[in-house]
Structure formats: structure tokens, C-alpha cells
Design an enzyme around this catalytic site. Structure first.
Site: not given
Ligand code: PAF
Length: 282
Positions: A33, A37, A152
Site C-alpha cells: 500500500l 491506496h 488504472d
Molecule cells: O488494481 C489492482 O490492484 C487490482 O487489479 C485489483 C483491482 C485489486 C484486482 O486484483
């Protein structure tokens, strides 16, 4: 903060939330993390009574075993970071067979073609793996809202499709990209860069800003040529792709249309580490 590895125990502790109709937020992660996050967790805490954070390095979304092996893992440190946040946080950190059962396989999905662009073109089966693990987690945790970073961006659009396909009553919330002081998008993978590579990696964001500044006056093909040249001047990088894409279809755009919204996307390698980033253009 409480940690659960077992889904039955987790569901037991979450039961009062469903019964009392309190709101539950969910932040899925693969651990290692960072501030990015934590910003998702903070946003989720502001909007919900309790937040579940999953920490699970999902094997089915890695196309290369070596990449899965190298993915950073730091459960103790992750827990310390989450303990530093005030709020009702529950951590779910299952192991792979507990989550998937005996067969750790992904289910094939069709995300209306979103899965074939950019990351999907370069990482075979990646979004089937992401869809499969999130479907499992969503059904165990049953959150009202789930939070994803825009770093992402393709994943975010695909997760919105996933909840439609699986008919899950979950609101998907996209949150801004968190950046280091030099502009590098925060990512667990940055841990694998040394200080000088982390410095050099700022070139990705500088390039995206440059594209954003020129977008109104410059054609897409000229912008593409410019980015290619900029990367050629930086041999420490290997550019995997640069795309300007429509945010809804994620299809590569050849010509701008006033009614469409675009983002620029980059995936590039530096020091054996693959970095991605993107920016809004209009
Ligand atoms: O973005 C991420 O860390 C991963 O693709 C997720 C969404 C936790 C799925 O494993």
C-alpha cells in the site's frame, strides 16, 4: 482495524452491516500500500460507515509468472499503514485457494471490446483475471460502493461493465491519480525502482502534460510522432504504447471530434519495471 483471512468469518462480522442497512465501502488492493491506496480508503471512509480493504495478489491477472513472483508484498507494513487511519476498517487477506477453491482459474468475460485495447492487447487474459477476482470479492463482501484509482483507467471502465454484466448493485467510484512530488503516478511497482529511476520516471508525466497542453492545437498524429521522438531521446525507457483514446470506448482515436472526451495513455518500461499513467485531455 481487524484482519480476516477466512471469508466465512468475514461475512459473519459484516452481517450486522447488512441487517442494519449501514453502508459498506470496499477498496480492493494487491497490497504494498501507498498514499494512493490510502486516499481511496479515506474517500471510502467519508462516504460509508465501514470500509473493507482486501489485500490479495491475484495470480490470474498476471500473464507472466515472473511478474507475479516479483510483485511486492508487505502485509505487516500494509496493516501498520491502515492502522494509522482513523475509522472502521476491516482487512480481508485470503489465500488463493481459500478465495478461488481448488482451481485457480479465471472466467472468460466479454467487456464490450474494452478488454482488447491497450493493457488488454499487451497483457493476455489480464482483465479476465481482474473480473474474476473482483466478482468473487464483490459477492463475498457485498459492498454498497467500491473505490478504484484512475491510474488504472481502463480497469475502472471495465469494472463498471463487470457490475452491469454480473448484475451487482454496487456503485463504482473512480478516484483521482495520486502523484509523487515529481509527478510520477503512485504505484506499488515504484518500489522496484531505485532513486535515479524514480527520478527519470517523471518523464512519463511530463510527456502527458505536454500532450495535454498541445491537444487543442495539434493533430493526434503529430502528437503521436512527438511522443515517440521524446521517448527515443530517453533510451532508459522502452515505450510499450502511447494512445489517445475515447474515454468511453477506449478505442484509439485518429481524429478529434468535439463531442468526444479523450485521455492520453502511456505504458513504458524502465529498469525492468512496467509503469502506466494517463491524463484527461478535454
Ligand atoms: O488494481 C489492482 O490492484 C487490482 O487489479 C485489483 C483491482 C485489486 C484486482 O486484483
Amino acid at each position: 482495524m481487524k484482519l480476516y483471512k477466512n471469508k466465512v468469518e468475514l461475512q459473519h462480522i459484516l452481517k450486522p452491516f447488512f441487517d442494519q442497512k449501514k453502508s459498506l465501502g470496499f477498496v480492493p488492493t494487491m497490497g504494498a500500500l501507498h498514499e494512493g491506496h490510502l486516499s481511496l480508503v479515506n474517500e471510502a471512509l467519508e462516504e460509508n460507515d465501514c470500509v473493507v480493504v482486501s489485500i490479495f495478489v491475484n495470480p490470474t491477472q498476471f500473464d507472466k509468472k515472473s511478474d507475479l513472483k516479483k510483485y511486492p508484498r508487505s502485509l505487516e507494513n500494509d496493516i501498520d499503514l491502515l492502522n494509522s487511519i482513523h475509522g472502521d476498517i476491516i482487512v480481508f487477506a485470503p489465500d488463493a485457494t481459500h478465495l478461488y477453491g481448488e482451481h485457480i482459474l479465471s472466467k472468460p468475460y466479454s467487456f464490450s471490446g474494452l478488454e482488447f485495447e491497450m493493457e488488454g492487447r499487451h497483457r493476455a487474459g489480464h482483465f479476465d483475471g481482474v473480473g474474476t477476482v473482483l466478482n468473487l470479492l464483490f459477492r463475498i463482501i457485498r459492498p454498497n460502493k467500491a473505490y478504484f484509482g484512475q491510474k488504472d483507467f481502463q480497469q475502472l471502465q471495465i469494472v463498471k461493465k463487470l457490475v452491469e454484466i454480473e448484475q451487482l448493485p454496487i456503485t463504482i467510484v473512480g478516484c483521482p491519480i495520486m502523484r509523487e512530488q515529481n509527478g510520477v503516478a503512485m504505484s506499488s511497482r515504484n518500489r522496484r525502482l531505485n532513486a535515479s529511476q524514480l527520478n527519470q520516471a517523471a518523464m512519463i508525466y511530463r510527456t502527458l502534460k505536454d500532450v495535454q497542453n498541445r491537444f487543442d492545437q495539434t493533430s493526434i498524429s503529430k502528437l503521436k510522432t512527438r511522443v515517440k521522438t521524446l521517448f527515443e531521446e530517453h533510451p532508459e525507457f522502452e515505450l510499450e504504447y502511447f494512445e489517445i483514446a475515447n474515454v468511453n470506448t477506449l478505442k484509439s482515436a485518429e481524429r478529434k471530434r468535439k463531442t468526444n472526451t479523450y485521455r492520453a495513455f502511456i505504458a513504458a518500461w524502465i529498469g525492468g519495471v512496467r509503469l502506466i499513467d494517463n491524463i484527461a485531455l478535454n
